[in-house]
Motif scaffolding. Structure first.
Motif, short mmCIF file in Angstrom:
data_model
loop_
_atom_site.label_atom_id
_atom_site.label_comp_id
_atom_site.label_asym_id
_atom_site.label_seq_id
_atom_site.Cartn_x
_atom_site.Cartn_y
_atom_site.Cartn_z
N GLY A 155 0.79 -1.26 -0.03
CA GLY A 155 -0.06 -0.01 0.14
C GLY A 155 0.85 1.34 -0.11
O GLY A 155 2.19 1.12 -0.28
N ARG A 156 0.23 2.49 0.09
CA ARG A 156 0.88 3.71 0.09
C ARG A 156 1.61 3.89 1.73
O ARG A 156 0.92 3.93 2.58
CB ARG A 156 0.12 4.83 -0.17
CG ARG A 156 0.78 6.10 -0.55
CD ARG A 156 -0.15 7.37 -1.05
NE ARG A 156 -1.17 7.43 -0.12
CZ ARG A 156 -1.98 8.51 -0.09
NH1 ARG A 156 -2.00 8.78 -1.47
NH2 ARG A 156 -2.89 8.88 0.71
N VAL A 157 2.92 4.11 1.45
CA VAL A 157 3.62 4.30 2.52
C VAL A 157 3.50 5.57 3.21
O VAL A 157 3.16 6.66 2.68
CB VAL A 157 5.15 4.43 2.20
CG1 VAL A 157 6.11 4.89 3.42
CG2 VAL A 157 5.66 2.92 1.91
N GLY A 158 3.24 5.77 4.77
CA GLY A 158 3.19 6.69 5.28
C GLY A 158 1.71 7.11 5.58
O GLY A 158 1.27 8.15 6.19
N ARG A 159 0.86 6.38 4.81
CA ARG A 159 -0.74 7.02 4.79
C ARG A 159 -1.49 6.39 6.02
O ARG A 159 -1.23 5.18 6.49
CB ARG A 159 -1.38 6.39 3.64
CG ARG A 159 -3.05 6.90 3.62
CD ARG A 159 -3.65 6.53 2.05
NE ARG A 159 -3.63 4.93 1.81
CZ ARG A 159 -4.58 4.06 2.38
NH1 ARG A 159 -5.74 4.72 3.08
NH2 ARG A 159 -4.77 3.03 2.22
N GLN A 160 -2.10 7.19 6.86
CA GLN A 160 -3.08 6.85 7.83
C GLN A 160 -3.79 5.62 7.49
O GLN A 160 -4.26 5.37 6.56
CB GLN A 160 -4.00 7.94 8.21
CG GLN A 160 -3.46 9.33 8.60
CD GLN A 160 -4.27 10.51 8.26
OE1 GLN A 160 -4.98 10.32 7.61
NE2 GLN A 160 -4.11 11.43 8.93
N ARG A 161 -3.89 4.69 8.49
CA ARG A 161 -4.82 3.51 8.31
C ARG A 161 -5.77 3.52 9.25
O ARG A 161 -5.81 3.95 10.56
CB ARG A 161 -3.99 2.20 8.41
CG ARG A 161 -2.75 2.03 7.60
CD ARG A 161 -2.84 2.18 6.53
NE ARG A 161 -3.40 1.21 5.52
CZ ARG A 161 -3.47 0.95 4.37
NH1 ARG A 161 -2.83 2.00 3.50
NH2 ARG A 161 -4.08 -0.06 3.51
N LYS A 162 -7.10 3.05 8.69
CA LYS A 162 -8.21 2.95 9.59
C LYS A 162 -8.92 1.66 9.43
O LYS A 162 -8.36 0.60 8.99
CB LYS A 162 -9.39 4.02 8.95
CG LYS A 162 -8.96 5.41 8.61
CD LYS A 162 -9.96 6.28 8.12
CE LYS A 162 -9.43 7.64 7.66
NZ LYS A 162 -8.55 7.74 6.54
N VAL A 163 -9.88 1.54 10.58
CA VAL A 163 -10.27 0.12 10.81
C VAL A 163 -10.99 -0.14 9.60
O VAL A 163 -11.78 0.59 8.67
CB VAL A 163 -11.38 0.26 11.72
CG1 VAL A 163 -12.47 -1.20 11.67
CG2 VAL A 163 -11.11 0.71 13.17
N ASP A 164 -10.77 -1.45 9.03
CA ASP A 164 -11.26 -1.80 7.53
C ASP A 164 -12.46 -2.98 8.21
O ASP A 164 -12.57 -3.34 9.35
CB ASP A 164 -10.49 -2.37 6.59
CG ASP A 164 -9.71 -3.62 7.12
OD1 ASP A 164 -10.25 -4.44 8.01
OD2 ASP A 164 -8.46 -3.83 6.65
N GLU A 165 -13.33 -3.46 7.04
CA GLU A 165 -14.29 -4.37 7.33
C GLU A 165 -13.73 -5.77 8.46
O GLU A 165 -14.69 -6.28 9.17
CB GLU A 165 -15.18 -4.77 6.35
CG GLU A 165 -15.98 -3.71 5.71
CD GLU A 165 -16.98 -3.21 6.54
OE1 GLU A 165 -17.31 -3.52 7.47
OE2 GLU A 165 -17.73 -2.19 6.27
#
Length: 216
Positions: A155-165
């Motif tokens: 995935g994209r380095v440094g991007r915030q990650r959120k809860v997924d399904e």
């Protein structure tokens, strides 16, 4: 030592994440490059429900931080990805913020990195939300979905990650779906529950889980 207290902590953490996810279209963060994002974003949520972020102790500012939202009554521990003492720090968190009188955490409970730790390293996301989970649930996700996602693309380095399904299933105490296998019959009741809480059609919940499992 009151084991029911740990059940209450688990339920409180789960409820807090479900509430935040239901208040806006943005799911809660699980991995970040900068904890300042917790204070500032999403602005539509934090303007109404601000949070504080402070060190767990005076010596843990670079390893363990506590997020507290007074208006929602929620408290979470965030640990640095390189913090190998996260279980000990979560124990201190339980003692300081939940009144736990024990000197250890029973093995039946795991202190979980809500976002896979190895994947966070690869994505250069140093801060991960922690949560108390029943050991069997956490083990199923670590050996299933999370292992597969870490191994397939970064995935994209440094991007915030959120809860997924699928992560939301773990948060709610559901076992990881199996790769190349139908979803269990019990999934329908879970999807209906998320539909009520997040106003997302049950069919979309199921499709999102299927799509994520194809990436493992």
């Amino acid at each position: 030592m009151s084991v029911p207290l740990l059940h209450r902590v688990h339920r409180a953490e789960r409820a807090a994440l479900l509430v935040e996810g239901g208040l806006t279209a943005v799911q809660p963060y699980v991995a970040l490059s900068d904890l300042e994002d917790l204070r500032a974003t999403p602005s539509v949520l934090r303007s109404r429900h601000p949070v504080t972020v402070r060190p767990l102790t005076a010596r843990t500012a670079r390893r363990a931080m506590v997020q507290h939202c007074p208006s929602l009554g929620s408290t979470f521990l965030w640990c640095h990805v390189d913090n190998d003492r996260y279980r000990a720090h979560y124990l201190r968190f339980l003692q300081q913020h939940h009144g736990w009188t024990g000197t250890s955490i029973p093995r039946s409970w795991h202190v979980d990195h809500v976002f896979n730790r190895a994947r966070a390293r690869r994505l250069q996301l140093p801060w991960i939300r922690m949560m108390l989970l029943p050991a069997p649930v956490n083990t199923s996700h670590g050996a299933g979905y999370e292992k597969g996602r870490t191994g397939n693309g970064i995935g994209r380095v440094g991007r915030q990650r959120k809860v997924d399904e699928v992560t939301l299933m773990k948060i709610c105490g559901r076992f990881s779906p199996k790769k190349h296998a139908p979803l269990p019959q019990s999934f329908a009741s879970y999807a209906a529950f998320i539909e009520r809480r997040h106003h997302l059609p049950a069919g979309s919940v199921e499709q999102n889980v299927r799509d994520l499992m194809r990436l493992t």
